[in-house]
Design a protein around this motif. Structure first.
Motif, mmCIF file in Angstrom:
data_model
loop_
_atom_site.group_PDB
_atom_site.id
_atom_site.type_symbol
_atom_site.label_atom_id
_atom_site.label_comp_id
_atom_site.label_asym_id
_atom_site.label_seq_id
_atom_site.Cartn_x
_atom_site.Cartn_y
_atom_site.Cartn_z
ATOM 1 N N VAL A 79 -22.891 -107.270 -34.593
ATOM 2 C CA VAL A 79 -22.735 -105.827 -34.768
ATOM 3 C C VAL A 79 -23.754 -105.154 -33.863
ATOM 4 O O VAL A 79 -24.959 -105.342 -34.024
ATOM 5 N N HIS B 160 -25.168 -101.668 -32.753
ATOM 6 C CA HIS B 160 -25.259 -100.249 -33.090
ATOM 7 C C HIS B 160 -25.732 -99.499 -31.845
ATOM 8 O O HIS B 160 -26.702 -99.892 -31.207
ATOM 9 N N ALA C 298 -20.822 -98.170 -33.554
ATOM 10 C CA ALA C 298 -21.103 -99.596 -33.645
ATOM 11 C C ALA C 298 -19.903 -100.392 -33.136
ATOM 12 O O ALA C 298 -18.761 -100.012 -33.336
ATOM 13 N N ARG D 141 -18.291 -104.048 -33.623
ATOM 14 C CA ARG D 141 -18.283 -105.258 -34.440
ATOM 15 C C ARG D 141 -17.404 -106.279 -33.743
ATOM 16 O O ARG D 141 -16.226 -106.023 -33.540
#
Length: 180
Positions: free
Chosen positions: A139, A141, A149, A151
């Motif tokens: 992940v 950010h 973000a 993922r």
């Protein structure tokens, strides 16, 4: 080519999702994607199958209900299995000097670039299925974007850790120090 012959159409899928240096997800990620998809599709298919069976029982017959319920569940499971295979087959990543690039999708294609300068912090998540298969979800950010973000599930643990380490801005002892 003669003036009457139309030019050939471009092959829009020629380099999608990409060969080297684009890296595919490991084969274990296919199992992870399929298990997760079967769990979700199974719950959805169970609910839809129950509704289809109740509707068939009240409007048609119990025999139709016996076919509609399990048929709907099997259809949902089959679609989940197929979709997970597509997601795995059409996902690639590449780390270069600019940052992390991720390509996803077969029909609706998306390429995301996360520049190193935009990375705020990174997380590695490992659910029970991923831990069992030696996988992790990275992940990333980021700062200042609507979608803050990225993922990426299905990475090999070593790749996720290497990406995390490579994307971390220069090492600092304190947060108020500038990156080196």
């Amino acid at each position: 080519m003669s003036p009457d012959t139309p030019p050939p159409l471009p092959d829009f899928g020629a380099d999608w999702p990409g060969g080297p240096p684009w890296r595919p997800l490991p084969p274990e990620a296919l199992s992870s994607f399929r298990l997760a998809s079967l769990l979700g599709a199974g719950l959805l298919g169970l609910a839809a199958g129950t509704g289809a069976a109740l509707l068939a029982a009240t409007t048609l017959s119990w025999a139709a209900a016996a076919i509609a319920g399990p048929g709907t569940l099997l259809l949902a499971l089959g679609l989940g299995w197929w979709r997970a295979g597509l997601a795995w087959r059409h996902t690639r990543w590449w780390l270069d000097g600019d940052g992390l690039r991720v390509r996803r999708g077969r029909f609706w294609r998306r390429e995301v670039l996360v520049p190193r300068a935009r990375v705020q912090h990174l997380d590695i998540e490992r659910g029970p299925i991923e831990r069992h298969l030696g996988l992790a979800t990275l992940v990333v950010h980021t700062a200042g974007t609507r979608l803050n973000a990225l993922r990426q599930p299905g990475l090999a643990e070593a790749d996720a850790e290497a990406l995390r380490d490579a994307l971390v801005p220069g090492e600092r002892e304190h947060d108020d120090e500038p990156a080196r």
